[in-house]
Structure formats: structure tokens, C-alpha cells
Design an enzyme around this catalytic site. Structure first.
Site, PDB file in Angstrom:
ATOM      1  N   ASP A  28      -0.989  15.122  -8.944  1.00  0.00           N
ATOM      2  CA  ASP A  28      -2.594  14.978  -9.474  1.00  0.00           C
ATOM      3  C   ASP A  28      -2.937  13.553  -9.167  1.00  0.00           C
ATOM      4  O   ASP A  28      -1.998  12.719  -9.202  1.00  0.00           O
ATOM      5  CB  ASP A  28      -2.475  15.585 -11.042  1.00  0.00           C
ATOM      6  CG  ASP A  28      -3.948  15.554 -11.369  1.00  0.00           C
ATOM      7  OD1 ASP A  28      -4.713  15.636 -10.677  1.00  0.00           O
ATOM      8  OD2 ASP A  28      -4.070  15.351 -12.671  1.00  0.00           O
ATOM      9  N   HIS A  45      -7.644  13.541  -0.872  1.00  0.00           N
ATOM     10  CA  HIS A  45      -7.006  14.780  -0.611  1.00  0.00           C
ATOM     11  C   HIS A  45      -6.264  14.421   0.570  1.00  0.00           C
ATOM     12  O   HIS A  45      -5.162  15.047   0.815  1.00  0.00           O
ATOM     13  CB  HIS A  45      -7.889  15.686  -0.771  1.00  0.00           C
ATOM     14  CG  HIS A  45      -8.456  16.098  -1.877  1.00  0.00           C
ATOM     15  ND1 HIS A  45      -7.893  16.250  -2.985  1.00  0.00           N
ATOM     16  CD2 HIS A  45      -9.689  16.343  -2.266  1.00  0.00           C
ATOM     17  CE1 HIS A  45      -8.733  16.654  -4.054  1.00  0.00           C
ATOM     18  NE2 HIS A  45      -9.875  16.614  -3.462  1.00  0.00           N
ATOM     19  N   LEU A 139      16.050  23.635   2.264  1.00  0.00           N
ATOM     20  CA  LEU A 139      15.028  23.346   1.103  1.00  0.00           C
ATOM     21  C   LEU A 139      14.195  24.482   1.249  1.00  0.00           C
ATOM     22  O   LEU A 139      13.410  24.945   2.042  1.00  0.00           O
ATOM     23  CB  LEU A 139      14.315  22.015   1.356  1.00  0.00           C
ATOM     24  CG  LEU A 139      13.208  21.815   0.397  1.00  0.00           C
ATOM     25  CD1 LEU A 139      13.691  21.490  -1.009  1.00  0.00           C
ATOM     26  CD2 LEU A 139      12.131  20.924   0.795  1.00  0.00           C
TER      27      LEU A 139
HETATM   28  C1  IPE Z   1      -3.825  20.553 -11.807  1.00  0.00           C
HETATM   29  O1  IPE Z   1      -4.773  19.419 -11.263  1.00  0.00           O
HETATM   30  C2  IPE Z   1      -3.728  21.227 -10.324  1.00  0.00           C
HETATM   31  C3  IPE Z   1      -3.258  20.535  -9.235  1.00  0.00           C
HETATM   32  C4  IPE Z   1      -2.808  19.548  -9.175  1.00  0.00           C
HETATM   33  C5  IPE Z   1      -3.470  21.629  -7.985  1.00  0.00           C
HETATM   34  P1  IPE Z   1      -6.175  19.589 -12.040  1.00  0.00           P
HETATM   35  O2  IPE Z   1      -6.696  18.198 -11.939  1.00  0.00           O
HETATM   36  O3  IPE Z   1      -7.000  20.500 -11.729  1.00  0.00           O
HETATM   37  O4  IPE Z   1      -5.993  19.679 -13.656  1.00  0.00           O
HETATM   38  P2  IPE Z   1      -6.774  19.107 -14.801  1.00  0.00           P
HETATM   39  O5  IPE Z   1      -8.162  19.828 -14.614  1.00  0.00           O
HETATM   40  O6  IPE Z   1      -7.168  17.781 -14.636  1.00  0.00           O
HETATM   41  O7  IPE Z   1      -6.228  19.840 -16.061  1.00  0.00           O
HETATM   42  C1  IPE Z   2      -5.089  16.882  -7.248  1.00  0.00           C
HETATM   43  O1  IPE Z   2      -5.945  15.602  -7.266  1.00  0.00           O
HETATM   44  C2  IPE Z   2      -5.438  17.492  -6.176  1.00  0.00           C
HETATM   45  C3  IPE Z   2      -6.130  18.837  -6.617  1.00  0.00           C
HETATM   46  C4  IPE Z   2      -6.294  19.324  -8.040  1.00  0.00           C
HETATM   47  C5  IPE Z   2      -6.534  19.765  -5.725  1.00  0.00           C
HETATM   48  P1  IPE Z   2      -7.363  15.881  -8.104  1.00  0.00           P
HETATM   49  O2  IPE Z   2      -8.424  16.041  -7.264  1.00  0.00           O
HETATM   50  O3  IPE Z   2      -7.227  16.484  -9.534  1.00  0.00           O
HETATM   51  O4  IPE Z   2      -7.684  14.110  -8.647  1.00  0.00           O
HETATM   52  P2  IPE Z   2      -8.041  13.654  -9.942  1.00  0.00           P
HETATM   53  O5  IPE Z   2      -7.270  14.230 -11.043  1.00  0.00           O
HETATM   54  O6  IPE Z   2      -9.560  13.862  -9.867  1.00  0.00           O
HETATM   55  O7  IPE Z   2      -8.003  12.061  -9.903  1.00  0.00           O
HETATM   56 MG    MG Z   3      -6.834  16.159 -11.294  1.00  0.00          MG
END
Ligand code: IPE
Ligand code: IPE
Ligand code: MG
Length: 250
Positions: A28, A45, A139
Site C-alpha cells: 500500500d 503504481h 519460492l
Molecule cells: C489494499 O489497499 C489493497 C491492496 C494493497 C491491493 P487499499 O488502498 O485498497 O485499502 P484501503 O482502501 O486503504 O483500505
Molecule cells: C496500493 O497503493 C496499490 C493498490 C491498492 C492497487 P494505493 O493506490 O492504495 O496507494 P494509496 O493508499 O492511495 O497511497
Molecule cells: Mg491504498
């Protein structure tokens, strides 16, 4: 060398004492990483995909046999269409360019989640990646894509009801172990350690059944900045935990 330097704990050596068998990572913070650099979210990303390589090599280096990464949740489809398009585009690119290297490094790759929501070409690439790496044992990498734990548990309950309805299963004999056979993680050990980056402290619908006794580590690093040192620190932290599984502390 000063005495103080010599006695500093070595996180890698610590972690090698008893490495977890299965590490799962909620990757995240890509959006915040990009925002802090005044870049579009897709840049976060893209950089996040690079961090996956570092996580894989760290897992191998630490002797972890199972690594599961949360790449896209079932709820992430709710994001703006352009971001979903960017993410599926990156996935497509990743599948075409990175699988050969994973295969060469002895990685077996599996995908969990609702793959029917992806375009046909992506679904074909997912199947192809699983097939091409099926013989690898160094792995076991599981990528959660369009994954949600509640949907997974519901699908398992449905499949179990179907088996009961068709007389293939006696409901009185169903055990917890038996139920896990219906989950998408059948054959995969439960995670010992779940790492979440970005400072958020929640599971966001990740491996809810399987995480029953996982140790949780919340790291204050945004996923694109994740490196082997963060993996090592989480492993060292894990090695100092006392796992009790409900039993009386020894
Ligand atoms: C959780 O992250 C999903 C992934 C890392 C793929 P999100 O960014 O979607 O989660 P919330 O919305 O903060 O809970
Ligand atoms: C995690 O990063 C990737 C996915 C959930 C696909 P985020 O896109 O959730 O990044 P933040 O949480 O907005 O910083
Ligand atoms: Mg996120």
C-alpha cells in the site's frame, strides 16, 4: 571499529534464527508516493511494480518458501476508470515482461481472486504464467488480484453447500481443515507474518480466514520505497514475537 558498532543487532542474522514459512504483504501507498512527488498516481503504481522484485528477492534470500502479495482488491474496481485502466495495463505489461525472470529464479507463481473480471488476454497470460512456473519450488509466489476475502469465503461456503446438496459431502464431518479445501488458498499454508506498508493499520479484506493467527507488521514506508532492508526489519521483528495460538504463555 568501536565496541558500540560491534554489538548492534544484525536484523538479517536475527531473522535467520526462525524464518516464517509464509509472508504476506499488503502493498500500500503507491498513490501517496506519487502525490508526494507531484506525479500522477500511475507513476506510483509503476514504481510499486519494481518494489515487487525487491520483495521477491528478499523472500528468497531469507529462505521464505511462501510469499503472497496483495496487488488489487475486489474493492479496487471502484476506483476511477482511468486508474483501473492504468493498473490493468501495468499488470498486462508485468505479465509479459517479468514472468521469464521469475521462472529463471525458481519462482512458482499462482493467482488468487476473481480473474473473470479481467480481459481475456490477461486471463490467458495468468494461466500461462502459472503453467510455465508450475514445476518451480524455490519460492511459491501467490498474487492476489481482484481478491477479496469475504467473496472468497462466500464462494467456499457455496461450493461446500453444493457438495453437500449433491451428496458428495456429509455436513457432520466438515472440519476447519476440510473447509479450507474450498478456499482459493487450498494447499498454501496460513501466513505467519502479514506486512502492510504505508502506515495504514488494517487488513482491507485480505486473507481474513487465513490470517487468524498471523503476526502483523505495519511499516511506515510507502510501497514504492520498499526495499530488502524493510523486509529484513520485519523478519527481525517477527523473530522476537511470541506466538501462542491461544495456549498459556510458556
Ligand atoms: C489494499 O489497499 C489493497 C491492496 C494493497 C491491493 P487499499 O488502498 O485498497 O485499502 P484501503 O482502501 O486503504 O483500505
Ligand atoms: C496500493 O497503493 C496499490 C493498490 C491498492 C492497487 P494505493 O493506490 O492504495 O496507494 P494509496 O493508499 O492511495 O497511497
Ligand atoms: Mg491504498
Amino acid at each position: 571499529m568501536s565496541h558500540a558498532t560491534a554489538v548492534l543487532p544484525d536484523p538479517v542474522a536475527d531473522a535467520l534464527v526462525a524464518p516464517p514459512r509464509h509472508v504476506a504483504i499488503i502493498m500500500d501507498g503507491n498513490g501517496r508516493w506519487a502525490a508526494s512527488r507531484h506525479l500522477p498516481r500511475v507513476a506510483g503504481h509503476r514504481e510499486g511494480a519494481r518494489a515487487v522484485k525487491r520483495a521477491v528477492s528478499a523472500a528468497i534470500r531469507h529462505g521464505v518458501k511462501w510469499l503472497t502479495i496483495y496487488a488489487f482488491s475486489s474493492e479496487n474496481w471502484r476506483r476511477p476508470a482511468v486508474e483501473v485502466l492504468d493498473l490493468t495495463g501495468l499488470l498486462r505489461q508485468y505479465l509479459r515482461t517479468e514472468i521469464a525472470e521469475l521462472a529463471a529464479n525458481g519462482v512458482r507463481i499462482r493467482f488468487i481472486g476473481d480473474r473473470d473480471r479481467f480481459d481475456t488476454d490477461i486471463r490467458q497470460d495468468l494461466a500461462q504464467a502459472e503453467h510455465a512456473t508450475a514445476g518451480n519450488t524455490r519460492l511459491n509466489l501467490t498474487v492476489a488480484l481482484s481478491y477479496g476475502a469475504r467473496a472468497e469465503i462466500l464462494a467456499a461456503a457455496r461450493a461446500m453447500c453444493e457438495a453437500i446438496g449433491e451428496g458428495r459431502l456429509d455436513p457432520d464431518t466438515v472440519t476447519e481443515q476440510g473447509f479450507t479445501r474450498f478456499l482459493s488458498t487450498d494447499g498454501i499454508p496460513d501466513p505467519d507474518l502479514i506486512i502492510r506498508t504505508s502506515g495504514e493499520q488494517r487488513l482491507s479484506n485480505f486473507l481474513l480466514w487465513q490470517a487468524a493467527y498471523a503476526e502483523l507488521a505495519f511499516l511506515d514506508v510507502l510501497w514504492p520505497d520498499f526495499g530488502e532492508e524493510h523486509f529484513a526489519a520485519a523478519m527481525a521483528d517477527f523473530s522476537r514475537r511470541e506466538r501462542r495460538f491461544g495456549a498459556r504463555p510458556g
